[in-house]
Design an enzyme around this catalytic site. Structure first.
Site, short mmCIF file in Angstrom:
data_model
loop_
_atom_site.label_atom_id
_atom_site.label_comp_id
_atom_site.label_asym_id
_atom_site.label_seq_id
_atom_site.Cartn_x
_atom_site.Cartn_y
_atom_site.Cartn_z
N TRP A 13 71.92 -33.18 7.81
CA TRP A 13 72.99 -32.94 6.84
C TRP A 13 73.59 -34.23 6.31
O TRP A 13 74.06 -34.28 5.17
CB TRP A 13 74.06 -32.08 7.52
CG TRP A 13 75.23 -31.72 6.66
CD1 TRP A 13 75.22 -30.98 5.51
CD2 TRP A 13 76.60 -32.07 6.90
NE1 TRP A 13 76.50 -30.85 5.02
CE2 TRP A 13 77.36 -31.51 5.86
CE3 TRP A 13 77.24 -32.80 7.90
CZ2 TRP A 13 78.74 -31.67 5.80
CZ3 TRP A 13 78.62 -32.96 7.83
CH2 TRP A 13 79.35 -32.38 6.79
N TYR A 14 73.60 -35.29 7.12
CA TYR A 14 74.19 -36.55 6.69
C TYR A 14 73.44 -37.11 5.48
O TYR A 14 72.23 -37.31 5.52
CB TYR A 14 74.15 -37.60 7.80
CG TYR A 14 74.88 -37.24 9.08
CD1 TYR A 14 75.85 -36.24 9.12
CD2 TYR A 14 74.60 -37.92 10.26
CE1 TYR A 14 76.51 -35.92 10.29
CE2 TYR A 14 75.27 -37.61 11.44
CZ TYR A 14 76.21 -36.61 11.45
OH TYR A 14 76.86 -36.30 12.63
N SER A 15 74.17 -37.34 4.42
CA SER A 15 73.58 -37.84 3.16
C SER A 15 72.39 -37.00 2.73
O SER A 15 71.47 -37.49 2.08
CB SER A 15 73.17 -39.32 3.31
OG SER A 15 74.30 -40.14 3.51
N THR A 16 72.44 -35.70 3.09
CA THR A 16 71.40 -34.72 2.73
C THR A 16 69.98 -35.28 2.92
O THR A 16 69.13 -35.19 2.03
CB THR A 16 71.58 -34.21 1.28
OG1 THR A 16 71.59 -35.33 0.37
CG2 THR A 16 72.86 -33.43 1.14
N ASN A 70 70.12 -40.14 5.34
CA ASN A 70 70.51 -40.75 6.62
C ASN A 70 69.30 -40.91 7.53
O ASN A 70 69.06 -41.99 8.10
CB ASN A 70 71.58 -39.89 7.29
CG ASN A 70 71.81 -40.25 8.75
OD1 ASN A 70 71.27 -39.58 9.64
ND2 ASN A 70 72.59 -41.26 9.00
#
Length: 340
Positions: free
Chosen positions: A58-61, A64
């Site tokens: 989910w981080y930076s879609t 990351n």
């Protein structure tokens, strides 16, 4: 850098883990660092002996995982790294591209591995509890991921203790892989996991990883300018009691001749409740400062001073199906009557 046994497993990790939510793309969240500013942080962590790195799809879609995974693999051998990533949150508008269904988990692990450039993760974590998917379906899918060699261990994050215990019970009853890790928020401003989750994990030998030791930056003077400008959840904190605790952190920091951030981190590290605390950094210097905080041993008097003002507060959780169904952000403090 010291290395610790990860719960009751045979895995050895650095005593600190670099949390990488702030690495990826500033287009995702304004306070997140783009790749050019991220690489020096990852290199500094490696050079200091950190081998444990925490990511999430989910981080930076997804960016990351690309930046962190591929950068680390360009700097050292895969076998020397302990890589963790997570799945749960919506990755698109597709109704099946979220949650803990078998369909989503099997697709998510494959996508994460491609993005990182590796064929396995050391720790695969479910980012939250999913009330819309049967626990048996989730735990069987996670077991199959481990059997397939795509993950060495599994963990969970941000849920109630009864949910976590029930998921592990289902796995044990069916002979499936159990969780070896719980990742939860923990700081001088948020200690609710001390009631049930941490005692449960200690009883069962489950490794606890903790994040946000600075309470989203509040204990570092109200947060960095970049995060304060872009993080809507920073206002979880800031009432009179939180202000008093922050003032006491500043007081101890002045007496010690160190930064408030280091005192807040030293409190978590020395609590005995966190197997491996996560640290975050906006530059290489902050990596060094966080590592230095591990050598600060607070006295009983100092710990008492810092802890004394605390009062129970609502449990931070994402157990609100209505909010998720409407596509809203996680509730900052989903109330639970017994824990309010």
């Amino acid at each position: 850098m010291d290395y610790v046994r990860f719960g009751q497993t045979g895995l050895k990790t650095s005593s600190l883990c670099l949390g990488t939510m702030g690495i990826g793309s500033s287009k995702w969240k304004g306070w997140v660092l783009d790749e050019d500013r991220s690489v020096p942080i990852l290199k500094a962590a490696l050079d200091a002996g950190i081998n444990f790195f925490d990511m999430a799809d989910w981080y930076s879609t997804g960016l990351n995982e690309r930046v962190v995974g591929r950068t680390l693999l360009s700097l050292t051998e895969r076998g020397k790294l302990v890589l963790a990533t997570k799945a749960f949150y919506p990755m698109s508008n597709d109704p099946n591209d979220k949650g803990l269904s078998r369909k989503h988990l099997l697709a998510s692990i494959d996508k994460s591995l491609r993005q990182m450039g590796t064929d396995y993760v050391d720790l695969y974590v479910v980012h939250a509890f999913d009330p819309e998917t049967p626990i048996e379906e989730t735990m069987r899918a996670l077991h199959d991921i481990v059997v397939a060699g795509k993950a060495r261990y599994i963990g969970a994050s941000t849920m109630y203790a009864w949910q976590f215990a029930k998921m592990n019970h289902v796995a044990e009853k069916n002979g499936w892989t159990r969780f070896v890790n719980m990742q939860c928020q923990y700081s001088l401003l948020y200690r609710e996991e001390e009631r049930e989750m941490m005692p449960y994990c200690q009883e069962d030998g489950i490794a606890v990883t903790t994040f946000s030791p600075l309470a989203r930056g509040y204990l570092a003077g109200g947060g960095t300018a970049s995060r304060a400008a872009f993080d809507p959840y920073l206002d979880w904190f800031g009432d009179a009691i939180d202000q008093e605790i922050a003032n006491r952190v500043n007081q101890v920091a002045r007496q010690r001749g160190v930064s408030p951030s280091q005192i807040a981190q030293a409190w978590v590290i020395g609590s005995g409740n966190s197997t491996v605390p996560l640290i975050g950094a906006e530059n290489a210097e902050q990596v060094a400062a966080a590592i230095a905080a591990a050598s600060i041993v607070l006295s009983a008097e100092e710990r008492g001073l810092l802890e004394e003002p605390y009062r129970p507060r609502d449990v931070i959780n994402d157990y609100n199906p209505l909010r998720r169904a409407r596509g809203l952000a996680p509730s900052p403090a989903a109330p639970l009557a017994a824990n309010s």
